[in-house]
Scaffold this active site. Structure first.
Site, mmCIF file in Angstrom:
data_model
loop_
_atom_site.group_PDB
_atom_site.id
_atom_site.type_symbol
_atom_site.label_atom_id
_atom_site.label_comp_id
_atom_site.label_asym_id
_atom_site.label_seq_id
_atom_site.Cartn_x
_atom_site.Cartn_y
_atom_site.Cartn_z
ATOM 1 N N HIS A 73 -4.383 2.048 4.553
ATOM 2 C CA HIS A 73 -5.225 1.475 5.607
ATOM 3 C C HIS A 73 -4.668 0.132 6.051
ATOM 4 O O HIS A 73 -4.220 -0.678 5.241
ATOM 5 C CB HIS A 73 -6.681 1.337 5.156
ATOM 6 C CG HIS A 73 -6.913 0.421 3.989
ATOM 7 N ND1 HIS A 73 -7.167 -0.932 4.140
ATOM 8 C CD2 HIS A 73 -6.945 0.651 2.660
ATOM 9 C CE1 HIS A 73 -7.352 -1.486 2.956
ATOM 10 N NE2 HIS A 73 -7.214 -0.551 2.031
ATOM 11 N N ASP A 75 -6.516 -2.026 7.966
ATOM 12 C CA ASP A 75 -7.574 -3.021 8.128
ATOM 13 C C ASP A 75 -7.756 -3.834 6.849
ATOM 14 O O ASP A 75 -7.445 -3.377 5.743
ATOM 15 C CB ASP A 75 -8.892 -2.359 8.531
ATOM 16 C CG ASP A 75 -9.388 -1.319 7.528
ATOM 17 O OD1 ASP A 75 -8.550 -0.575 6.979
ATOM 18 O OD2 ASP A 75 -10.604 -1.252 7.293
ATOM 19 N N ASP A 104 -4.273 -5.547 -0.740
ATOM 20 C CA ASP A 104 -5.198 -4.487 -0.315
ATOM 21 C C ASP A 104 -5.190 -4.352 1.194
ATOM 22 O O ASP A 104 -6.060 -4.878 1.867
ATOM 23 C CB ASP A 104 -6.596 -4.831 -0.816
ATOM 24 C CG ASP A 104 -7.582 -3.701 -0.647
ATOM 25 O OD1 ASP A 104 -7.153 -2.562 -0.369
ATOM 26 O OD2 ASP A 104 -8.794 -3.953 -0.762
ATOM 27 N N GLU A 137 -11.078 1.640 6.562
ATOM 28 C CA GLU A 137 -11.297 1.858 5.132
ATOM 29 C C GLU A 137 -12.225 0.809 4.549
ATOM 30 O O GLU A 137 -13.077 1.112 3.725
ATOM 31 C CB GLU A 137 -9.964 1.844 4.390
ATOM 32 C CG GLU A 137 -10.037 2.404 2.970
ATOM 33 C CD GLU A 137 -10.429 1.386 1.908
ATOM 34 O OE1 GLU A 137 -10.721 1.781 0.757
ATOM 35 O OE2 GLU A 137 -10.441 0.181 2.218
ATOM 36 N N GLU A 138 -12.061 -0.434 4.996
ATOM 37 C CA GLU A 138 -12.886 -1.516 4.458
ATOM 38 C C GLU A 138 -14.304 -1.489 5.020
ATOM 39 O O GLU A 138 -15.186 -2.167 4.496
ATOM 40 C CB GLU A 138 -12.241 -2.874 4.757
ATOM 41 C CG GLU A 138 -10.874 -3.083 4.131
ATOM 42 C CD GLU A 138 -10.914 -3.183 2.615
ATOM 43 O OE1 GLU A 138 -12.005 -3.049 2.036
ATOM 44 O OE2 GLU A 138 -9.856 -3.384 2.010
ATOM 45 N N GLU A 166 -3.263 2.157 -2.662
ATOM 46 C CA GLU A 166 -4.254 1.154 -3.060
ATOM 47 C C GLU A 166 -3.734 0.314 -4.227
ATOM 48 O O GLU A 166 -2.933 0.796 -5.041
ATOM 49 C CB GLU A 166 -5.567 1.826 -3.459
ATOM 50 C CG GLU A 166 -6.365 2.390 -2.305
ATOM 51 C CD GLU A 166 -7.073 1.314 -1.495
ATOM 52 O OE1 GLU A 166 -6.944 0.112 -1.815
ATOM 53 O OE2 GLU A 166 -7.749 1.680 -0.523
ATOM 54 N N HIS A 355 -9.646 -9.179 -1.866
ATOM 55 C CA HIS A 355 -10.899 -9.626 -1.235
ATOM 56 C C HIS A 355 -11.249 -11.069 -1.585
ATOM 57 O O HIS A 355 -12.383 -11.487 -1.344
ATOM 58 C CB HIS A 355 -12.066 -8.693 -1.603
ATOM 59 C CG HIS A 355 -11.950 -7.324 -1.033
ATOM 60 N ND1 HIS A 355 -13.036 -6.493 -0.852
ATOM 61 C CD2 HIS A 355 -10.879 -6.604 -0.605
ATOM 62 C CE1 HIS A 355 -12.644 -5.337 -0.340
ATOM 63 N NE2 HIS A 355 -11.325 -5.389 -0.186
#
Length: 380
Positions: A73, A75, A104, A137-138, A166, A355
């Site tokens: 992903h 995003d 990530d 995805e997020e 991931e 994150h």
């Protein structure tokens, strides 16, 4: 002193810099997929953009029978505060690479793209290789990999092996592989009754008391214990709300919120049935669910070509040890491909800072992941 990475001087970081520099906060792709598509096109890949409800999705493939797909992903979550560097400029400090999404999972995408280039330079046959990317995805993950997996399944072109980039590692790239994930679902139970003055109510007439007792029963409800290679189901209360507070008045409405992480031995329908069965008949309650994510678990048939063996050998070549197999962590897009029968393995960078402010990975671990991916591609 921070060192802004010069892509023209460090070819192994060129793709990483190009992706980090694009602020692709979910569901905005910010040009990441067009950049990747251009790179893959010059490497002999066919390109299909598959937008869904405003979400950018990319399917790229080299002609041939589908064998392996890399899923990822583009995003990222918002950068937030307290960064030491610009979160959307790839920056090296003391051997670590900083940038929002570097772990990530733009680092995984850039590493795989670099590995493709290197494998092709060595004459590898990558016919049938796919790259599948989404910018959803997020967020809710409704219009991303789910759409891609369903499209490929309808076309009969979903590869038997799917590698998800991931961030799975604990300390070093490749030290942990995810071969499954628990499902997740959030519930909201709104209880309605009659507000009252505490001087005139019995304890059982207090709706907040009833809600707290029901919450305790929900917490004590037994669930499956999983298996040696898969965690069991866990229930957690996450909220108790009752509106404006007055010290001598009981509420007429109470909301319980909760989340379950559940194994592949149960499902959302069974969870709903068990919680509804616990509701007292004299309580008025409205139960609703949100953010459902089904669990997945990849089993590996020794009678068939075994994806796990191939990945373990590539990791051993790059790490000098075999990886730990895990099903821990939150949900991932791997579930959408597993639902259509693919063997799914997640392999990526260390995840210690995902994150968070100052998201970063060791440059050495980024280079190690490139080498592992390259070895995997050459083994095809």
């Amino acid at each position: 002193m921070p060192l802004l990475v010069a892509a023209q001087c460090q070819s192994e970081l060129a793709h990483l810099q190009a992706l980090i520099d694009r602020p692709s906060i979910t569901p905005n792709d910010a040009g990441c997929q067009p950049y990747i598509a251009a790179q893959l096109s010059r490497l002999g890949f066919e390109i299909l953009h598959l937008p869904s409800q405003g979400v950018a999705n990319l399917i790229a493939w080299r002609p041939g029978t589908p064998r392996l797909a890399f899923c990822g992903h583009t995003d990222v979550v918002p950068a937030g505060l307290h960064w030491q560097v610009d979160p959307f400029t790839l920056t090296e400090v003391g051997g670590e690479l900083f940038g929002r999404g570097i772990a990530d999972m733009k680092g995984g995408i850039a590493a795989f793209l670099t590995a493709i280039e290197r494998a092709l330079d060595q004459g590898a046959n990558l016919d049938g290789l796919m790259v599948l990317l989404t910018a959803d995805e997020e967020g809710e993950a409704e219009h991303g990999s789910r759409v891609i997996a369903e499209f490929l399944a309808r076309q009969g072109k979903l590869p038997p092996w799917v590698l998800v980039g991931e961030p799975t590692a604990r300390r070093m790239s490749g030290d942990t592989l995810r071969v499954g994930r628990r499902g997740a679902i959030s519930g909201e139970l709104i209880l309605s009754g009659k507000a009252g003055h505490v001087a005139y109510l019995q304890s059982r007439e207090n709706l907040l008391h009833r809600a707290m007792m029901l919450g305790a029963e929900l917490c004590a409800l037994p669930w499956d214990q999983g298996a040696p290679d898969f965690p069991g189901t866990a229930f957690h209360l996450t909220g108790l709300e009752h509106g404006q507070w007055l010290d001598n008045v009981t509420p007429g409405k109470v909301t319980l919120r909760f989340n379950l992480r559940y194994s592949h031995h149960t499902n959302a329908e069974l969870i709903d049935q068990r919680i509804r069965a616990l509701m007292p008949a004299d309580l008025v309650g409205e139960l609703s669910w949100s953010r459902p994510c089904e669990p997945y678990f990849s089993s590996f048939d020794e009678q068939q070509p075994n994806f796990l063996t191939v990945v373990e050998k590539a990791v051993f070549a790059g790490l000098g040890q075999f990886p730990v197999l895990s099903t821990a962590g939150g949900s991932s897009d791997g579930r959408f491909f597993r639902a259509h029968g693919a063997q799914v393995i997640e392999l990526g960078l260390p995840n210690a800072t995902i994150h968070q402010a100052n998201e970063r990975v060791s440059k050495a671990e980024y280079l190690r992941l490139i080498a592992i991916y390259e070895t995997l591609l050459l083994s095809l």
